[in-house]
Design a protein around this motif. Structure first.
Motif, PDB file in Angstrom:
ATOM      1  N   ALA A 136      49.783  33.776  62.996  1.00  0.00           N
ATOM      2  CA  ALA A 136      50.197  34.275  61.694  1.00  0.00           C
ATOM      3  C   ALA A 136      51.684  34.578  61.674  1.00  0.00           C
ATOM      4  CB  ALA A 136      49.407  35.529  61.334  1.00  0.00           C
ATOM      5  N   TRP A 137      52.223  34.988  62.813  1.00  0.00           N
ATOM      6  CA  TRP A 137      53.661  35.289  62.852  1.00  0.00           C
ATOM      7  C   TRP A 137      54.479  34.030  62.610  1.00  0.00           C
ATOM      8  CZ3 TRP A 137      56.632  32.787  66.427  1.00  0.00           C
ATOM      9  CH2 TRP A 137      55.943  32.138  67.461  1.00  0.00           C
TER      10      TRP A 137
ATOM     11  N   ARG B 259      48.245  37.961  55.928  1.00  0.00           N
ATOM     12  CA  ARG B 259      47.037  37.269  56.383  1.00  0.00           C
ATOM     13  C   ARG B 259      47.060  37.235  57.907  1.00  0.00           C
ATOM     14  NH1 ARG B 259      48.384  34.410  51.692  1.00  0.00           N
ATOM     15  NH2 ARG B 259      46.709  34.470  50.179  1.00  0.00           N
ATOM     16  N   PRO B 260      46.456  38.230  58.533  1.00  0.00           N
ATOM     17  CA  PRO B 260      46.460  38.243  59.995  1.00  0.00           C
ATOM     18  C   PRO B 260      45.563  37.140  60.554  1.00  0.00           C
ATOM     19  CG  PRO B 260      45.122  40.033  59.151  1.00  0.00           C
ATOM     20  CD  PRO B 260      45.774  39.367  57.971  1.00  0.00           C
ATOM     21  N   GLY B 261      45.913  36.683  61.708  1.00  0.00           N
ATOM     22  CA  GLY B 261      45.116  35.655  62.356  1.00  0.00           C
ATOM     23  C   GLY B 261      45.926  34.948  63.423  1.00  0.00           C
TER      24      GLY B 261
ATOM     25  N   THR C 178      53.466  31.245  60.844  1.00  0.00           N
ATOM     26  CA  THR C 178      53.290  30.747  59.471  1.00  0.00           C
ATOM     27  C   THR C 178      53.864  31.702  58.435  1.00  0.00           C
ATOM     28  OG1 THR C 178      51.089  31.711  59.333  1.00  0.00           O
ATOM     29  CG2 THR C 178      51.251  29.419  60.089  1.00  0.00           C
ATOM     30  N   SER C 179      54.217  32.925  58.825  1.00  0.00           N
ATOM     31  CA  SER C 179      54.761  33.858  57.861  1.00  0.00           C
ATOM     32  C   SER C 179      56.131  33.440  57.364  1.00  0.00           C
ATOM     33  CB  SER C 179      54.843  35.269  58.478  1.00  0.00           C
ATOM     34  OG  SER C 179      55.780  35.271  59.546  1.00  0.00           O
TER      35      SER C 179
END
Length: 77
Positions: free
Chosen positions: A69-70, A64-66, A72-73
């Motif tokens: 996002a890095w 899920r890019p946004g 929350t991954s």
């Protein structure tokens, strides 16, 4: 009345339209058609698939890019 007659002549299941196949060729064709007719077409849907065998459960969730996002991954899902 003749005692040898048992009824009408049965109709053939296969008919040669062109050419003169040998007995071996006809036997091979009948064998292939019989094997194809009796082949199993996959597992029956009578029983549900076990969750242990579900390959989709082991697949990675979609990305899920946004913004951020890095970060929350790495969060647990």
């Amino acid at each position: 009345m003749d005692g040898n007659t048992t009824g009408p002549e049965p109709t053939p299941h296969l008919r040669v339209v062109r050419g003169e196949p040998t007995a071996e060729e006809l036997a091979a064709l009948v064998t292939v058609l019989a094997a194809a007719a009796s082949a199993s077409h996959g597992p029956a849907d009578d029983e549900p698939t076990s969750a242990w065998n579900d390959r989709l459960a082991w697949a990675r969730p979609p990305l899920r890019p946004g913004p951020s996002a890095w970060r929350t991954s790495a969060w647990p899902r």
